[in-house]
Write a protein that holds these residues in place. Structure first.
Motif, PDB file in Angstrom:
ATOM      1  N   MET A 173       0.842  -1.191   0.000  1.00 42.73           N
ATOM      2  CA  MET A 173       0.000   0.000   0.000  1.00 42.73           C
ATOM      3  C   MET A 173       0.880   1.245   0.000  1.00 42.73           C
ATOM      4  O   MET A 173       1.776   1.380   0.825  1.00 42.73           O
ATOM      5  N   THR A 174       0.629   2.135  -0.928  1.00 37.27           N
ATOM      6  CA  THR A 174       1.349   3.407  -0.997  1.00 37.27           C
ATOM      7  C   THR A 174       0.565   4.463  -0.220  1.00 37.27           C
ATOM      8  O   THR A 174      -0.630   4.262   0.064  1.00 37.27           O
ATOM      9  N   PRO A 175       1.178   5.577   0.116  1.00 38.71           N
ATOM     10  CA  PRO A 175       0.417   6.637   0.797  1.00 38.71           C
ATOM     11  C   PRO A 175      -0.796   7.109  -0.005  1.00 38.71           C
ATOM     12  O   PRO A 175      -1.844   7.414   0.571  1.00 38.71           O
ATOM     13  N   ALA A 222      -6.737   7.213  -0.638  1.00 36.46           N
ATOM     14  CA  ALA A 222      -7.934   6.905  -1.419  1.00 36.46           C
ATOM     15  C   ALA A 222      -8.866   5.978  -0.643  1.00 36.46           C
ATOM     16  O   ALA A 222     -10.093   6.139  -0.682  1.00 36.46           O
ATOM     17  N   LEU A 223      -8.310   5.016   0.066  1.00 29.96           N
ATOM     18  CA  LEU A 223      -9.119   4.105   0.870  1.00 29.96           C
ATOM     19  C   LEU A 223      -9.805   4.850   2.009  1.00 29.96           C
ATOM     20  O   LEU A 223     -10.993   4.635   2.281  1.00 29.96           O
TER      21      LEU A 223
END
Length: 123
Positions: A64-66, A71-72
């Motif tokens: 998972m990227t920042p 977005a999540l």
């Protein structure tokens, strides 16, 4: 492509896994096609079918990227925001209601309750 191998429930050979089993191992199918299926028979309906992927062709799950975390978080906040009163309900709004419970059932709100459900005392 020929027909896929079909195995009975719990009798698939080692080296195959479902998406959930791959995910539990920290893997993903990685673009590969379904390699086989597992069928679980049922009495009055057709069998349940699970798709199997080859474990040796699976790839690691992407981290998972920042930006993906942001977005999540934004998507989850949208699921908690009531479209009628535009407030954060504090829970995921049920799609069957479409609004928070205070907007869906205004008559059931206790006397003196605000939109977020807290009670105000009269002074």
């Amino acid at each position: 492509m020929g027909a896929l191998p079909v195995y009975r429930w719990r009798l698939a050979p080692d080296g195959y896994a479902t998406r959930r089993q791959l995910r539990a191992r920290g893997l993903r199918p990685g673009g590969q096609d379904v390699a086989a299926t597992v069928e679980r028979p049922r009495r009055r309906r057709g069998p349940l079918v699970a798709y199997l992927y080859r474990v040796d062709r699976a790839k690691p799950v992407r981290p998972m990227t920042p930006a993906r975390w942001a977005a999540l978080a934004k998507a989850n906040a949208a699921r908690r925001t009531c479209p009628a009163c535009r407030r954060d309900a504090g829970y995921v709004i049920p799609p069957s209601l479409g609004t928070c419970t205070n907007c869906a059932f205004p008559d059931n709100r206790p006397e003196g309750a605000s939109w977020n459900g807290s009670l105000h005392t009269a002074r």
